[in-house]
Enzyme design. Structure first.
Site, PDB file in Angstrom:
ATOM      1  N   ASP A  61       0.872  -1.182   0.000  1.00 46.06           N
ATOM      2  CA  ASP A  61       0.000   0.000   0.000  1.00 46.06           C
ATOM      3  C   ASP A  61       0.905   1.227   0.000  1.00 46.06           C
ATOM      4  O   ASP A  61       1.651   1.454   0.959  1.00 46.06           O
ATOM      5  CB  ASP A  61      -0.892  -0.018   1.244  1.00 46.06           C
ATOM      6  CG  ASP A  61      -1.889   1.138   1.276  1.00 46.06           C
ATOM      7  OD1 ASP A  61      -1.697   2.131   0.541  1.00 46.06           O
ATOM      8  OD2 ASP A  61      -2.857   1.058   2.056  1.00 46.06           O
ATOM      9  N   VAL A  62       0.854   2.041  -1.052  1.00 45.93           N
ATOM     10  CA  VAL A  62       1.794   3.156  -1.179  1.00 45.93           C
ATOM     11  C   VAL A  62       1.530   4.269  -0.173  1.00 45.93           C
ATOM     12  O   VAL A  62       2.354   5.173  -0.031  1.00 45.93           O
ATOM     13  CB  VAL A  62       1.797   3.753  -2.611  1.00 45.93           C
ATOM     14  CG1 VAL A  62       2.288   2.733  -3.622  1.00 45.93           C
ATOM     15  CG2 VAL A  62       0.439   4.314  -2.982  1.00 45.93           C
ATOM     16  N   SER A 137      -1.794  12.967 -14.610  1.00 43.98           N
ATOM     17  CA  SER A 137      -2.977  12.952 -15.472  1.00 43.98           C
ATOM     18  C   SER A 137      -3.000  14.248 -16.257  1.00 43.98           C
ATOM     19  O   SER A 137      -2.409  15.260 -15.842  1.00 43.98           O
ATOM     20  CB  SER A 137      -4.247  12.839 -14.616  1.00 43.98           C
ATOM     21  OG  SER A 137      -5.416  13.076 -15.396  1.00 43.98           O
ATOM     22  N   TYR A 150      -9.435  15.207  -7.461  1.00 38.91           N
ATOM     23  CA  TYR A 150      -8.532  14.522  -8.380  1.00 38.91           C
ATOM     24  C   TYR A 150      -7.539  15.492  -9.012  1.00 38.91           C
ATOM     25  O   TYR A 150      -6.322  15.249  -9.020  1.00 38.91           O
ATOM     26  CB  TYR A 150      -9.353  13.819  -9.457  1.00 38.91           C
ATOM     27  CG  TYR A 150      -8.554  12.937 -10.384  1.00 38.91           C
ATOM     28  CD1 TYR A 150      -8.030  11.732  -9.934  1.00 38.91           C
ATOM     29  CD2 TYR A 150      -8.338  13.300 -11.715  1.00 38.91           C
ATOM     30  CE1 TYR A 150      -7.298  10.909 -10.782  1.00 38.91           C
ATOM     31  CE2 TYR A 150      -7.614  12.482 -12.571  1.00 38.91           C
ATOM     32  CZ  TYR A 150      -7.098  11.290 -12.096  1.00 38.91           C
ATOM     33  OH  TYR A 150      -6.372  10.482 -12.940  1.00 38.91           O
ATOM     34  N   ALA A 151      -8.045  16.628  -9.535  1.00 39.18           N
ATOM     35  CA  ALA A 151      -7.147  17.595 -10.176  1.00 39.18           C
ATOM     36  C   ALA A 151      -6.184  18.204  -9.169  1.00 39.18           C
ATOM     37  O   ALA A 151      -5.005  18.408  -9.472  1.00 39.18           O
ATOM     38  CB  ALA A 151      -7.956  18.684 -10.877  1.00 39.18           C
TER      39      ALA A 151
END
Length: 265
Positions: A61-62, A137, A150-151
């Site tokens: 798990d990072v 992304s 997310y952004a």
């Protein structure tokens, strides 16, 4: 960088882009170590059957910094990596006023802090001539409706990569940041079931890639040791608009897409 006879670590290599990259690297003769929180054997078995002992898998798990550092050091004791890729990511597509703090924190913890933890571990084991690649992304360089969490996380990953590029260049270590548009992965399939229609309309402008198309572009960028890697012509064009056109024009294009999508509800 050529990939024959190289040692490569891929965090998030159990599915999606990470899994496809593992397959491509193995096909070119690399030795690959896949780290993933859930190791789905149905996805990994075809690679294990073909690659044999050239493929190792580690459950990880990072978001757990201590374990990331210890596992990377352990695996590097067997073979020092020439390339480390962090492809771990989660998505959230909720307009900001409906986005709770817990969800925002979850996305930032995985996408940003996960990238930070992998970079921290990479910095302890990478040698001159090697490279770190962080998957961000297109949403990390061009904001999008419904992507507050997310952004934010992906813009931060791009910023982290820019800093690492400068700090690690004197050490002889390269850094890349990968900014694909929408890619047909299990994560995107899930996102489509929850996201507002406006998100899909905006994403259509930048285009959607198959996993193979995205990975082909990523591999090409890594071979040329590019810093910013954007697979897909339409995604590159979207970045061009955001980079070189006045904000007013970029905003008019985006606002027009949003208005039309909202009217079509």
């Amino acid at each position: 960088m050529k990939f024959e006879n190289k040692d490569i670590f891929i965090a998030g290599g159990g599915s999606g882009i990470g899994l496809a990259l593992a397959g491509r690297f193995l096909a070119k003769g690399s030795r690959v170590t896949v780290f993933d929180r859930t190791l789905d054997q149905t996805r990994l078995q075809p690679l294990l059957d073909r690659a044999g002992d050239r493929l190792r898998t580690v459950k990880l798990d990072v978001t757990d910094e201590k374990r990331v550092v210890s596992e990377f050091k352990k695996q590097a004791g067997r073979s020092s990596p020439d390339l480390i890729v962090n492809s771990v990511g989660v998505v959230s597509a909720v307009d900001f006023m409906n986005l709770g703090l817990e969800e925002f924190d979850r996305v930032v913890r995985v996408n940003l802090y996960g990238s930070r933890n992998v970079a921290r571990a990479a910095g302890t084991i990478l040698q001159p001539g090697s490279r770190l690649a962080l998957v961000a992304s297109l949403a990390g360089i061009v904001g999008s409706y419904g992507y507050a969490a997310y952004a934010s996380s992906k813009f931060a990953v791009v910023g982290l990569a820019q800093v690492l590029r400068m700090e690690w260049k004197p050490r002889g270590i390269g850094v890349s940041v990968i900014c694909p548009p929408e890619v047909e992965t299990p994560m995107v399939d899930y996102e489509r079931s929850i996201r507002p229609a406006v998100v899909g309309a905006l994403k259509a402008f930048a285009g959607t890639l198959t996993v193979d198309e995205a990975v082909t572009g990523i591999m090409s960028g890594l071979e040329r040791e590019k810093f910013l890697i954007i697979p897909g012509f339409r995604a590159k064009f979207t970045h061009l608009l955001s980079s070189y056109l006045a904000d007013s024009l970029q905003h008019r294009i985006a606002d027009g897409i949003v208005k039309k999508a909202l009217q079509g509800r």
